[in-house]
Structures are given as C-alpha cells and as structure tokens.
Design an enzyme around this catalytic site. Structure first.
Site, PDB file in Angstrom:
ATOM      1  N   ASP A  88       0.812  -1.224   0.000  1.00  0.00           N
ATOM      2  CA  ASP A  88       0.000   0.000   0.000  1.00  0.00           C
ATOM      3  C   ASP A  88       0.843   1.270   0.000  1.00  0.00           C
ATOM      4  O   ASP A  88       0.446   2.286   0.571  1.00  0.00           O
ATOM      5  CB  ASP A  88      -0.970   0.011   1.202  1.00  0.00           C
ATOM      6  CG  ASP A  88      -1.829  -1.241   1.234  1.00  0.00           C
ATOM      7  OD1 ASP A  88      -2.195  -1.724   0.154  1.00  0.00           O
ATOM      8  OD2 ASP A  88      -2.119  -1.723   2.338  1.00  0.00           O
TER       9      ASP A  88
ATOM     10  N   LYS B 247       1.854   2.104  -5.102  1.00  0.00           N
ATOM     11  CA  LYS B 247       2.417   1.535  -6.343  1.00  0.00           C
ATOM     12  C   LYS B 247       1.492   1.827  -7.516  1.00  0.00           C
ATOM     13  O   LYS B 247       1.942   2.160  -8.606  1.00  0.00           O
ATOM     14  CB  LYS B 247       2.601   0.005  -6.198  1.00  0.00           C
ATOM     15  CG  LYS B 247       3.575  -0.390  -5.098  1.00  0.00           C
ATOM     16  CD  LYS B 247       3.680  -1.900  -4.961  1.00  0.00           C
ATOM     17  CE  LYS B 247       2.437  -2.548  -4.376  1.00  0.00           C
ATOM     18  NZ  LYS B 247       2.127  -2.196  -2.992  1.00  0.00           N
TER      19      LYS B 247
ATOM     20  N   GLY C 102      -4.607  -4.272  -3.720  1.00  0.00           N
ATOM     21  CA  GLY C 102      -5.583  -3.218  -3.975  1.00  0.00           C
ATOM     22  C   GLY C 102      -4.799  -1.996  -4.386  1.00  0.00           C
ATOM     23  O   GLY C 102      -4.121  -1.401  -3.563  1.00  0.00           O
ATOM     24  N   HIS C 103      -4.820  -1.666  -5.674  1.00  0.00           N
ATOM     25  CA  HIS C 103      -4.016  -0.555  -6.181  1.00  0.00           C
ATOM     26  C   HIS C 103      -4.940   0.589  -6.592  1.00  0.00           C
ATOM     27  O   HIS C 103      -5.829   0.395  -7.427  1.00  0.00           O
ATOM     28  CB  HIS C 103      -3.164  -1.018  -7.372  1.00  0.00           C
ATOM     29  CG  HIS C 103      -2.153  -2.068  -6.989  1.00  0.00           C
ATOM     30  ND1 HIS C 103      -1.327  -2.669  -7.886  1.00  0.00           N
ATOM     31  CD2 HIS C 103      -1.837  -2.602  -5.783  1.00  0.00           C
ATOM     32  CE1 HIS C 103      -0.536  -3.547  -7.259  1.00  0.00           C
ATOM     33  NE2 HIS C 103      -0.846  -3.522  -5.979  1.00  0.00           N
TER      34      HIS C 103
ATOM     35  N   GLN D  50       1.836  -6.365  -3.483  1.00  0.00           N
ATOM     36  CA  GLN D  50       2.387  -6.597  -2.144  1.00  0.00           C
ATOM     37  C   GLN D  50       3.723  -5.852  -1.994  1.00  0.00           C
ATOM     38  O   GLN D  50       3.900  -4.828  -2.613  1.00  0.00           O
ATOM     39  CB  GLN D  50       2.535  -8.099  -1.834  1.00  0.00           C
ATOM     40  CG  GLN D  50       1.221  -8.808  -1.601  1.00  0.00           C
ATOM     41  CD  GLN D  50       0.457  -9.099  -2.870  1.00  0.00           C
ATOM     42  OE1 GLN D  50       0.953  -9.698  -3.788  1.00  0.00           O
ATOM     43  NE2 GLN D  50      -0.774  -8.667  -2.930  1.00  0.00           N
TER      44      GLN D  50
HETATM   45  P1  GDP Z   1      -0.746   0.286  -3.562  1.00  0.00           P
HETATM   46  O1  GDP Z   1      -1.347  -0.978  -3.074  1.00  0.00           O
HETATM   47  O2  GDP Z   1       0.720   0.343  -3.320  1.00  0.00           O
HETATM   48  O3  GDP Z   1      -1.090   0.618  -4.977  1.00  0.00           O
HETATM   49  O4  GDP Z   1      -1.362   1.454  -2.652  1.00  0.00           O
HETATM   50  P2  GDP Z   1      -2.907   1.629  -2.212  1.00  0.00           P
HETATM   51  O5  GDP Z   1      -3.673   2.118  -3.374  1.00  0.00           O
HETATM   52  O6  GDP Z   1      -3.418   0.419  -1.516  1.00  0.00           O
HETATM   53  O7  GDP Z   1      -2.762   2.724  -1.086  1.00  0.00           O
HETATM   54  C1  GDP Z   1      -2.145   3.950  -1.316  1.00  0.00           C
HETATM   55  C2  GDP Z   1      -3.122   5.082  -0.991  1.00  0.00           C
HETATM   56  O8  GDP Z   1      -2.432   6.299  -0.913  1.00  0.00           O
HETATM   57  C3  GDP Z   1      -4.193   5.276  -2.038  1.00  0.00           C
HETATM   58  O9  GDP Z   1      -5.380   5.720  -1.422  1.00  0.00           O
HETATM   59  C4  GDP Z   1      -3.611   6.373  -2.922  1.00  0.00           C
HETATM   60  O10 GDP Z   1      -4.602   7.127  -3.600  1.00  0.00           O
HETATM   61  C5  GDP Z   1      -2.924   7.221  -1.881  1.00  0.00           C
HETATM   62  N1  GDP Z   1      -1.729   7.976  -2.317  1.00  0.00           N
HETATM   63  C6  GDP Z   1      -0.751   7.598  -3.172  1.00  0.00           C
HETATM   64  N2  GDP Z   1       0.224   8.529  -3.205  1.00  0.00           N
HETATM   65  C7  GDP Z   1      -0.143   9.505  -2.353  1.00  0.00           C
HETATM   66  C8  GDP Z   1       0.475  10.735  -1.926  1.00  0.00           C
HETATM   67  O11 GDP Z   1       1.577  11.103  -2.340  1.00  0.00           O
HETATM   68  N3  GDP Z   1      -0.226  11.472  -1.014  1.00  0.00           N
HETATM   69  C9  GDP Z   1      -1.446  11.091  -0.533  1.00  0.00           C
HETATM   70  N4  GDP Z   1      -2.047  11.866   0.368  1.00  0.00           N
HETATM   71  N5  GDP Z   1      -2.031   9.944  -0.896  1.00  0.00           N
HETATM   72  C10 GDP Z   1      -1.389   9.162  -1.798  1.00  0.00           C
HETATM   73  P1  IMO Z   2      -0.891  -4.252  -2.247  1.00  0.00           P
HETATM   74  O1  IMO Z   2      -0.500  -4.791  -3.591  1.00  0.00           O
HETATM   75  C1  IMO Z   2      -0.912  -4.732   2.078  1.00  0.00           C
HETATM   76  C2  IMO Z   2      -0.963  -8.850   3.611  1.00  0.00           C
HETATM   77  C3  IMO Z   2      -2.207  -9.252   4.370  1.00  0.00           C
HETATM   78  C4  IMO Z   2      -1.588 -10.239   5.351  1.00  0.00           C
HETATM   79  C5  IMO Z   2      -0.534 -10.940   4.502  1.00  0.00           C
HETATM   80  C6  IMO Z   2      -0.969 -12.276   3.905  1.00  0.00           C
HETATM   81  O2  IMO Z   2      -2.174  -3.522  -2.265  1.00  0.00           O
HETATM   82  O3  IMO Z   2       0.233  -3.490  -1.630  1.00  0.00           O
HETATM   83  P2  IMO Z   2      -2.625 -12.942   1.954  1.00  0.00           P
HETATM   84  O4  IMO Z   2      -4.086 -12.669   1.756  1.00  0.00           O
HETATM   85  O5  IMO Z   2      -1.750 -12.426   0.870  1.00  0.00           O
HETATM   86  O6  IMO Z   2      -2.338 -14.372   2.265  1.00  0.00           O
HETATM   87  O7  IMO Z   2      -2.230 -12.129   3.294  1.00  0.00           O
HETATM   88  O8  IMO Z   2      -0.215 -10.042   3.449  1.00  0.00           O
HETATM   89  N1  IMO Z   2      -1.203  -8.303   2.244  1.00  0.00           N
HETATM   90  C7  IMO Z   2      -1.137  -7.008   1.936  1.00  0.00           C
HETATM   91  N2  IMO Z   2      -0.951  -5.921   2.720  1.00  0.00           N
HETATM   92  N3  IMO Z   2      -1.019  -4.590   0.747  1.00  0.00           N
HETATM   93  C8  IMO Z   2      -1.180  -5.665  -0.048  1.00  0.00           C
HETATM   94  O9  IMO Z   2      -1.168  -5.587  -1.395  1.00  0.00           O
HETATM   95  C9  IMO Z   2      -1.286  -6.947   0.547  1.00  0.00           C
HETATM   96  N4  IMO Z   2      -1.460  -8.190   0.075  1.00  0.00           N
HETATM   97  C10 IMO Z   2      -1.384  -9.017   1.119  1.00  0.00           C
HETATM   98  O10 IMO Z   2      -2.795  -8.166   5.017  1.00  0.00           O
HETATM   99  O11 IMO Z   2      -0.930  -9.557   6.370  1.00  0.00           O
HETATM  100 MG    MG Z   3      -2.854  -1.635  -1.762  1.00  0.00          MG
END
Ligand code: GDP
Ligand code: IMO
Ligand code: MG
Length: 427
Positions: free
Chosen positions: A13, A16, A40-41, A226
């Site tokens: 998270d 990416k 979840g991207h 991840q």
């Molecule tokens: P990912 O799994 O690595 O793609 O990240 P997620 O989407 O799960 O979580 C990142 C969160 O941070 C999302 O809600 C993005 O919209 C938000 N985000 C990304 N870059 C920034 C930033 O520079 N500032 C802020 N405030 N939010 C950001």
């Molecule tokens: P993105 O791509 C954050 C974590 C779960 C748990 C562990 C194992 O959005 O960054 P699983 O269901 O994969 O067997 O769970 O990995 N986990 C993540 N945490 N971002 C993710 O993906 C994750 N994918 C798995 O919360 O701790």
């Molecule tokens: Mg994510």
C-alpha cells in the site's frame, strides 16, 4: 526503450498503483507477475477513483497492453466483476491478456484460507491476518502440483476432471479436518465453466508477448503487488504472503530473463504502514499513529481494515534496496506528514545486549529482541499538494528527503504530494 520493475519496499500500500499509472502513460506493456486480488491498487484520475485488484494499473490506457503473468493467482469471479465494473465506467479492457499458466483460485481456496486462519488463531492465539482471498491455499496447490490453471479453466474437459479430482480431496479436508461443509462439485464445475467461457478471449502466452515486445524495443513496466516485507522468503515470515513480490519475482512470474530489466524502482511512503499481523518495529500505538492513519486515509483498499502506522524505517528500506537491487526510490505521502511536528526516522536496530544492527534481521526471534534507534528530524509545515518541483517544497521537507536518501543509500527520484496522477515531483 527501458524495462522497469516497480516494487513495494515496505508492507504494501505504498502507492504503487499511482506510480504505475503515471509511468504507464509512456509504457507499451504493463505486466502483473505475482499475488492476486489480495492487492488493492488505487489510481486517481481527477474525481474518478479506481481500485484495482487484478487488472494491471495500466488498464486505463487503451493502447497499453495489460498482461497478467503466470505468477499471478486469479479469482475469475473477481476478475470478471472488475472487468464489468470497468466496462460500466467506459474502460473496455480489450487490452487485457492472461497467461494460460496462471493458477485459478477455487472456492475451496477461499474457504480453506478462513478455516486455516481460524485454526491458527485458536491453536496459537494469533494468525497471519490474511486478506481471506484464498491466496495461500492456491499457491499451496500450485507448489503441490494439483492446481487448476487458466488453460484448464477454458478447456471444459480439463476443468471437469480437475474439479472432480482436486475437489474431492479438498472436500475431504474441509469436512474431515475442519468439520466444514463440502462443495457440490457439479455446481462448482458449471460455475467455473461459465467463467472460462467469459475469459477465454484473454488467454495468451504472456512470456512470448513480453519477449517479442522487448525485442521490438518496446517499453515494459512490471507492476509489483504486495511488497518486500511480505515476500515469502525475504519478508517477516510467517507473517507474509505466499508469493515473491520482490523484483526477482517479476522475471519468474512473467517468464522472462533478468538481463531484460533496466531499472528497479522501489515505492515507499514517507512513514510506514502494515495491515495484518506480525512485527512492526516503528509502530506508533498512540495518538500520533492514529493521526497519521486518519490524515493518510490508511484503511485497506482490499479489506477496509485500518492500517497500522509508524515512522519511516531506513533498516527496512536498505533491506529493500538490497534484495530488489533498487536503482531508484519513489516515496509517496510527503503531504501527510506536514504539520505533525518533529519527525523520527529509524536508522538502525539495537538488540537487548547493546549490539547495533544495520541490516534487517533474518529471523523474527532476533527482530523481537530489537528496538529501533531513532534520529529526530525537524518537521515541516504547509500545503505540499500543489508543489510540482523539488524547490517548491518547504526547506525542512527537502532536508527530510535528503536525510532519508542518505540513510537508504539509493536516490529518491519520485516524490508524492497527493493521490492524483499530477501530484508528483520528479527529481
Ligand atoms: P498500492 O497498493 O501500493 O497501490 O497502494 P494503495 O492504493 O493500496 O494505497 C495507497 C493510498 O495512498 C491510495 O489511497 C492512494 O490514492 C494514496 N496515495 C498515493 N500517493 C499519495 C500521496 O503522495 N499522497 C497522498 N495523500 N495519498 C497518496
Ligand atoms: P498491495 O499490492 C498490504 C498482507 C495481508 C496479510 C498478509 C498475507 O495492495 O500493496 P494474503 O491474503 O496475501 O495471504 O495475506 O499479506 N497483504 C497485503 N498488505 N497490501 C497488499 O497488497 C497486501 N497483500 C497481502 O494483510 O498480512
Ligand atoms: Mg494496496
């Protein structure tokens, strides 16, 4: 021409999705190579927010080929729902291709994920805290060589045989070991046969497509899911996922060689978060942690769970620089830390016997014996969300970035100041 891998450097998270979406504007191909819908991207285009779980984050560009490699585990129901949702929002997804070798998440994988987690919690008082999407059990079947793959899904005669063979075994485990309810295998077959019919047009050999694109001098982006500390070998085992989210996983999960890679960009946050259980040395279990969670909107994109929050950990980032061979780092969310006062950065770990560790410990027992060594850095104020050049950032923010860069030993070249695709500074 360049092939770039984008990997998570912390516990996921890191933003990416945003970085990939931005870079995908110039890419010919975006490939996912590991994980499944545990990811979840988030991609933000103006007022539109897209939360992608299986579709590569380049999907919004119709000219960009979006590939799902053999290393990804696919829940076909979720993928079809995601495609349908994108279609409703005007995104055709005709640019999608899925490797025939990718393993399929079956209903018993989701069920076993929950049963195994419940058993572990009862037995030991803790569990991994998985996303419950069936990821671990699906990769287990792959390693055990009893998985059902994309090729089988779209060939009813293969699917029928495998649903019967594997399904009978899974039903025995669910009923006899866990006292759960067996699946009706005829129903499962009919349901998955229909998924196969829907997805057949996307099935391809992703290794061949990627290699041909490489030979044609095209720009390829490998989308990591991840993150480094969730890697099954180099993460905080056993509190990890069941695949290889590190850079090496991009080759294995796509079917290309390491010499095809030009750069590896690690994505992190200006602080650290984790969702799920397991160690987290710089965790803030206090009001400040809560403040960062609320200001940063730190709630899981996939499960909605609150993310644990803590200070930036340079030991972790150096680990990520090493195991991924990072050539550059992107750090998001500098806006979130503005105005919170003095910042802390973990520079090393100290063991109970006074030993200082610069490298991330190999085993959790050693990590449990460590406490973070902090350096305090003056905080910064002001609205960063409109800054578009490094020089526009507050001076103290620039000093924070310079210190992080020094501690991590790798250039920080992309800075996030907001969720939007334009809210980014390239150095
Ligand atoms: P990912 O799994 O690595 O793609 O990240 P997620 O989407 O799960 O979580 C990142 C969160 O941070 C999302 O809600 C993005 O919209 C938000 N985000 C990304 N870059 C920034 C930033 O520079 N500032 C802020 N405030 N939010 C950001
Ligand atoms: P993105 O791509 C954050 C974590 C779960 C748990 C562990 C194992 O959005 O960054 P699983 O269901 O994969 O067997 O769970 O990995 N986990 C993540 N945490 N971002 C993710 O993906 C994750 N994918 C798995 O919360 O701790
Ligand atoms: Mg994510």
């Amino acid at each position: 021409m360049a092939s770039s891998i984008i990997v998570g450097t912390q516990w996921g998270d890191e933003g990416k999705g945003k970085v990939i979406d931005i870079m995908a504007a110039k890419a010919d191909i975006v490939v996912r190579s590991s994980g499944g819908n545990n990811a979840g991207h988030t991609v933000v285009h103006g007022d539109e927010v897209y939360k992608l779980h299986l579709l590569p984050s380049g999907i919004l560009y119709p000219e960009t080929e979006c590939l799902i490699g053999s290393g990804v585990v696919i829940d076909p129901k979720v993928l079809i729902e995601e495609i349908d949702e994108m279609n409703k929002r005007g995104v055709a997804c005709d640019n999608l291709r899925i490797d025939a070798r990718a393993d399929i998440i079956m209903p018993w994988h989701r069920e076993l994920d929950k049963l195994e987690e419940a058993f572990k919690a009862k037995q030991t008082g803790t569990n991994v805290g998985t996303t419950g999407r069936g990821i671990g059990p699906c990769y287990t079947d792959k390693a055990e060589r009893v998985g059902i793959r994309m090729y089988d899904l779209v060939h009813p005669e293969c699917l029928k045989k495998l649903v019967k063979n594997t399904g009978e075994l899974k039903n025995l485990v669910i009923e006899k070991v866990y006292g759960g309810k067996a699946f009706d295998l005829d129903e499962v077959y009919e349901e998955y046969k229909a998924y196969g019919e829907r997805l057949a047009k996307y099935v391809a050999d992703v290794s061949v497509i990627t290699f041909d694109a490489y030979k044609a001098g095209k720009q390829i982006l490998f989308e990591g899911a991840q993150a480094t500390l969730l890697d099954i070998d180099f993460g905080t085992y056993p509190y990890v996922t069941s695949s290889h989210p590190i850079a090496g996983g991009a080759c294995v999960g796509t079917g290309i060689g390491p010499k095809m890679i030009d750069e590896v960009i690690g994505v992190g946050k200006s602080y650290t978060t984790r969702v799920g259980n397991g160690p987290f040395p710089t965790e803030l279990n206090d009001e400040l942690g809560e403040l960062i969670r609320n200001r940063g909107g730190e709630f899981g994109t996939t499960t909605g769970r609150p993310r644990r929050t803590g200070w930036f950990d340079a030991v972790i980032m150096r680990h990520a620089v090493r195991v991924n061979g990072l050539t550059a780092i992107a750090i998001n969310k500098f806006d979130t830390l503005s105005g919170i006062g003095t910042l802390k950065v973990c520079t090393a770990y100290e063991k109970s016997d006074g030993t200082i560790l610069k490298d991330f410990p190999v085993i959790l027992e050693e990590l449990a014996d460590c406490k973070p060594v902090y350096e305090e850095i003056e905080g910064y104020d002001g609205d960063l969300s409109q800054c578009r050049t490094f020089d526009e950032l507050p001076e103290k923010c620039r000093a924070y970035i310079a210190r992080l860069e020094e501690l991590c030993g790798c250039p920080i070249t992309i800075l996030g100041v907001g969720p939007g695709r334009d809210q980014v500074i390239f150095r």
